[in-house]
Structures are given as structure tokens and as C-alpha cells.
Design an enzyme around this catalytic site. Structure first.
Site, PDB file in Angstrom:
ATOM      1  N   ASP A  46      26.441 -78.090 -47.544  1.00 45.52           N
ATOM      2  CA  ASP A  46      28.124 -78.136 -46.512  1.00 45.52           C
ATOM      3  C   ASP A  46      28.938 -79.429 -46.141  1.00 45.52           C
ATOM      4  O   ASP A  46      28.193 -80.162 -46.142  1.00 45.52           O
ATOM      5  CB  ASP A  46      27.411 -77.117 -45.740  1.00 45.52           C
ATOM      6  CG  ASP A  46      28.635 -76.277 -45.450  1.00 45.52           C
ATOM      7  OD1 ASP A  46      29.485 -75.728 -45.661  1.00 45.52           O
ATOM      8  OD2 ASP A  46      28.168 -75.320 -44.441  1.00 45.52           O
ATOM      9  N   HIS A  64      34.685 -81.498 -53.010  1.00 45.41           N
ATOM     10  CA  HIS A  64      33.778 -81.371 -54.261  1.00 45.41           C
ATOM     11  C   HIS A  64      32.901 -82.547 -54.704  1.00 45.41           C
ATOM     12  O   HIS A  64      32.312 -82.520 -55.440  1.00 45.41           O
ATOM     13  CB  HIS A  64      33.423 -79.808 -54.397  1.00 45.41           C
ATOM     14  CG  HIS A  64      34.376 -78.855 -54.043  1.00 45.41           C
ATOM     15  ND1 HIS A  64      33.061 -78.630 -52.989  1.00 45.41           N
ATOM     16  CD2 HIS A  64      35.415 -78.301 -53.588  1.00 45.41           C
ATOM     17  CE1 HIS A  64      33.906 -77.345 -52.055  1.00 45.41           C
ATOM     18  NE2 HIS A  64      34.943 -77.159 -52.296  1.00 45.41           N
ATOM     19  N   THR A  93      26.657 -66.377 -53.785  1.00 43.98           N
ATOM     20  CA  THR A  93      27.555 -65.540 -54.714  1.00 43.98           C
ATOM     21  C   THR A  93      28.539 -65.230 -53.230  1.00 43.98           C
ATOM     22  O   THR A  93      29.916 -65.147 -54.283  1.00 43.98           O
ATOM     23  CB  THR A  93      26.862 -64.132 -54.536  1.00 43.98           C
ATOM     24  OG1 THR A  93      26.239 -64.108 -52.884  1.00 43.98           O
ATOM     25  CG2 THR A  93      25.938 -63.927 -55.548  1.00 43.98           C
ATOM     26  N   LEU A 158       9.914 -84.404 -61.684  1.00 44.43           N
ATOM     27  CA  LEU A 158      10.530 -83.138 -60.146  1.00 44.43           C
ATOM     28  C   LEU A 158      11.082 -82.139 -60.673  1.00 44.43           C
ATOM     29  O   LEU A 158      11.705 -81.982 -61.862  1.00 44.43           O
ATOM     30  CB  LEU A 158      12.284 -83.815 -59.335  1.00 44.43           C
ATOM     31  CG  LEU A 158      12.515 -83.200 -58.540  1.00 44.43           C
ATOM     32  CD1 LEU A 158      12.292 -83.098 -56.766  1.00 44.43           C
ATOM     33  CD2 LEU A 158      14.343 -83.420 -58.017  1.00 44.43           C
ATOM     34  N   GLU A 234       9.847 -75.694 -42.636  1.00 40.90           N
ATOM     35  CA  GLU A 234      10.285 -76.004 -41.109  1.00 40.90           C
ATOM     36  C   GLU A 234      12.370 -76.551 -41.684  1.00 40.90           C
ATOM     37  O   GLU A 234      12.472 -76.746 -42.746  1.00 40.90           O
ATOM     38  CB  GLU A 234      10.047 -77.958 -40.999  1.00 40.90           C
ATOM     39  CG  GLU A 234       8.757 -77.794 -40.895  1.00 40.90           C
ATOM     40  CD  GLU A 234       8.405 -77.225 -39.332  1.00 40.90           C
ATOM     41  OE1 GLU A 234       8.896 -77.022 -38.188  1.00 40.90           O
ATOM     42  OE2 GLU A 234       7.029 -76.260 -39.491  1.00 40.90           O
TER      43      GLU A 234
HETATM   44  C1  IPE Z   1      26.959 -72.626 -48.021  1.00 40.94           C
HETATM   45  O1  IPE Z   1      28.153 -72.301 -47.471  1.00 40.94           O
HETATM   46  C2  IPE Z   1      26.227 -72.311 -50.288  1.00 40.94           C
HETATM   47  C3  IPE Z   1      26.837 -73.693 -50.185  1.00 40.94           C
HETATM   48  C4  IPE Z   1      26.479 -74.563 -50.094  1.00 40.94           C
HETATM   49  C5  IPE Z   1      26.983 -73.419 -51.689  1.00 40.94           C
HETATM   50  P1  IPE Z   1      28.914 -72.355 -47.634  1.00 40.94           P
HETATM   51  O2  IPE Z   1      29.573 -72.864 -46.382  1.00 40.94           O
HETATM   52  O3  IPE Z   1      29.581 -70.930 -48.558  1.00 40.94           O
HETATM   53  O4  IPE Z   1      28.048 -70.988 -45.493  1.00 40.94           O
HETATM   54  P2  IPE Z   1      29.348 -70.325 -44.813  1.00 40.94           P
HETATM   55  O5  IPE Z   1      30.084 -70.031 -45.789  1.00 40.94           O
HETATM   56  O6  IPE Z   1      29.495 -71.541 -42.837  1.00 40.94           O
HETATM   57  O7  IPE Z   1      28.565 -69.434 -43.873  1.00 40.94           O
HETATM   58  C1  IPE Z   2      30.114 -76.917 -49.311  1.00 38.45           C
HETATM   59  O1  IPE Z   2      31.274 -77.061 -48.693  1.00 38.45           O
HETATM   60  C2  IPE Z   2      29.982 -76.847 -50.821  1.00 38.45           C
HETATM   61  C3  IPE Z   2      30.600 -74.771 -51.103  1.00 38.45           C
HETATM   62  C4  IPE Z   2      29.948 -74.072 -50.337  1.00 38.45           C
HETATM   63  C5  IPE Z   2      30.213 -74.968 -52.909  1.00 38.45           C
HETATM   64  P1  IPE Z   2      32.232 -75.899 -47.844  1.00 38.45           P
HETATM   65  O2  IPE Z   2      33.302 -76.050 -49.190  1.00 38.45           O
HETATM   66  O3  IPE Z   2      31.966 -74.899 -47.140  1.00 38.45           O
HETATM   67  O4  IPE Z   2      32.756 -77.438 -47.162  1.00 38.45           O
HETATM   68  P2  IPE Z   2      33.288 -76.549 -45.604  1.00 38.45           P
HETATM   69  O5  IPE Z   2      32.138 -75.981 -44.579  1.00 38.45           O
HETATM   70  O6  IPE Z   2      34.787 -76.453 -45.781  1.00 38.45           O
HETATM   71  O7  IPE Z   2      33.707 -78.331 -44.830  1.00 38.45           O
HETATM   72 MG    MG Z   3      30.914 -74.466 -45.937  1.00 42.33          MG
END
Ligand code: IPE
Ligand code: IPE
Ligand code: MG
Length: 270
Positions: A46, A64, A93, A158, A234
Site C-alpha cells: 500500500d 504504481h 476486488t 519460492l 504475525e
Molecule cells: C489494499 O490497499 C489493497 C492492495 C494493496 C491491493 P487499498 O489501498 O485498496 O486499501 P484501503 O482502501 O486503504 O483499505
Molecule cells: C496500493 O497503493 C496499490 C493498489 C491498491 C493497487 P494505493 O494506490 O492504494 O496508494 P495509496 O494508499 O492511495 O497511497
Molecule cells: Mg491504498
């Protein structure tokens, strides 16, 4: 594997690290006890959007793109450390609710990764699998994904499990449908359903549960990831944003993990 005490100072604990390590990386690696390396690590990758914003980019997609390099490094590190499985939450999803342009960019990045990294996965003996409602990704991505899965299927190192169009509630729903269908067919007795029967109907029942769950960028939540499988995992949350997550951060997570006392509901030992 041998215990840390049998290693002489200055010798890498994990001999198959191909990379030239920085001093910090080396110091961290030397503290890692080989027989306490988590066998299955799951990562909620994230913070890509926040990273892009902090870098001054208007387009979240830049985050990304930068995150793809972290994926490469995490896969390399997990395989060097001798981990058995690395599950990466790449697209949920719920992420289908994002703007169409962001979804398109993410799918293109996934395709690019799958097309370009097969050689590297094979060099590192990495076997690719995927978990989720894969057909949601569309025929083109599915074709490239299946090709990468086939091309790496004989690898014995892996296992890289990409969670794509994944959510645990969807996984549970899919498992419930299978269980209900089997009960209707008479192949499963509803009164005799066990936890093992439920586990067996998850997307990749053959995988052991994760030992360690890492979430980057500081959010203290699970976001619908692997809830059945992480019952006794964990949890390690780091403020580091995914595009900044380097080998050193992975080592730090592994070191934090090896200090934990896993109890599984039993009595304390210390
Ligand atoms: C979780 O991150 C999903 C992925 C890393 C693919 P999100 O950014 O979608 O989650 P929320 O919205 O912060 O809970
Ligand atoms: C995680 O980064 C990637 C996906 C969920 C696909 P985010 O796009 O959720 O980045 P933030 O959370 O908005 O910083
Ligand atoms: Mg996010």
C-alpha cells in the site's frame, strides 16, 4: 538450515544473496537467524498514491510504476532468504471501484511485469501462481498471466502468489458456493463439514498459512485480505510507502518477526 551461532562473523547467513549489499543491509542480514525466517510472507503493498503525491506527481500511476521495482526487489529478497511463499496483494476486488484510467494503467503494468519478468523468475527458480477472481482481469491479461504461470510451473524455489481481483469475502463466497454445490450433489455431508474442508476450498489450499503479514504505508487494517488464513499470522505494519520498500525494510520485518513468540492460543513460554 543451520543456526546463527554456527556462522562465523562477517559470513553472510544466507549464502545465495547475489546482490552486492550495502553495509546496513549486511548488518541486518547477519542478524537474521536462518531457521527463523518466515516461510510464508504476505504483503499488503500500500501507499503508491501517497508516494506519487509526495514526489510531486499529479498522476498516482507514477506511484504504481515505482511500486513495480519494489515487487522485483521483494521477490528477489524472499527467494534469497529461502522463503517458501510470498503472497502479494496486487489488486483487490474493491479496487475495481477506482477510476477507469487507474485500473487500465494497473492492468498494463501487470501485463508488462508478467511479460518482462518470466526470465528473471526462472533465473531465481520462482514459481508463479495467482489467487482471486482471475477471469475479472479480462482475456488479454488472463492469457499473459496463464503463460507466465505455465512458463514457471516447474520451478522449485519460492512460490510467488499474486492476489489479483482478490478479496477474502469473495474467496469465502466462492468457497461457500463450492461447499453448497457439493452438499447438494451429496458429495459433502453438511453435518460433517470441518475446518479442513473449508480450508481445502480456498483458492490455493495447498499453501501453508502466512507466518508474517506486512502492510506498508502505516494503515492498521487488513482491507479484506486472507482473513481465514491469517488467524495466527504475525502482523508487521511499517510507515514506509510501498515504492520505498527496499531489501533493508524486508530484512527489518524478518528480524522483527523472529523476536515474536508465536503462541497459537497456548500458554506463554517466557
Ligand atoms: C489494499 O490497499 C489493497 C492492495 C494493496 C491491493 P487499498 O489501498 O485498496 O486499501 P484501503 O482502501 O486503504 O483499505
Ligand atoms: C496500493 O497503493 C496499490 C493498489 C491498491 C493497487 P494505493 O494506490 O492504494 O496508494 P495509496 O494508499 O492511495 O497511497
Ligand atoms: Mg491504498
Amino acid at each position: 538450515m543451520t543456526s546463527s551461532s554456527q556462522h562465523s562473523p562477517g559470513e553472510p547467513l544466507v549464502p545465495n544473496v547475489k546482490q552486492a549489499l550495502t553495509r546496513t543491509e549486511r548488518e541486518l542480514l547477519l542478524q537474521i537467524i536462518p531457521d527463523r525466517i518466515p516461510a510464508h510472507v504476505a504483503i499488503i503493498m500500500d501507499g503508491n498514491g501517497r508516494w506519487a503525491r509526495r514526489q510531486g506527481f499529479i498522476d498516482r500511476i507514477r506511484g504504481h510504476e515505482a511500486g513495480s521495482q519494489s515487487v522485483r526487489e521483494a521477490v528477489g529478497t524472499a527467494s534469497e532468504l529461502g522463503m517458501k511463499t510470498l503472497t502479494l496483494y496486487a489488486f483487490s476486488t474493491e479496487n475495481w471501484q477506482r477510476p477507469a484510467a487507474e485500473i487500465k494503467a494497473l492492468m498494463l503494468l501487470l501485463e508488462k511485469f508478467l511479460r518482462e519478468k518470466i526470465g528473471e523468475l526462472n533465473e531465481n527458480n520462482v514459481r508463479l501462481i495467482a489467487s482471486g477472481r482471475i477471469s475479472d482481469l479480462g482475456p488479454k491479461v488472463v492469457r499473459v498471466l496463464n503463460h507466465a504461470i505455465d512458463a514457471t510451473s516447474a520451478n522449485t524455489g519460492l512460490t510467488l502468489n499474486l492476489a489479483l481481483s482478490y478479496s477474502w469475502r469473495a474467496e469465502l463466497t466462492d468457497a461457500a458456493r463450492r461447499i453448497a454445490a457439493e452438499a447438494r450433489n451429496g458429495t459433502l455431508d453438511p453435518d460433517a463439514i470441518t475446518e479442513a474442508d473449508i480450508s481445502a476450498r480456498m483458492y490455493h489450499a495447498e499453501l501453508d498459512d502466512p507466518d508474517l503479514l506486512i502492510r506498508t504505508s502505516g494503515e492498521m487494517r487488513i482491507s479484506n485480505f486472507l482473513l481465514w488464513q491469517i488467524a495466527y499470522t504475525e502482523i508487521y505494519v511499517t510507515p514506509v510507502l510501498w515504492p520505498d520498500f527496499r531489501r533493508r525494510h524486508f530484512y527489518e520485518a524478518a528480524l522483527d518477526y523472529q523476536k515474536r513468540e508465536r503462541r497459537f492460543g497456548k500458554e506463554t513460554r517466557r
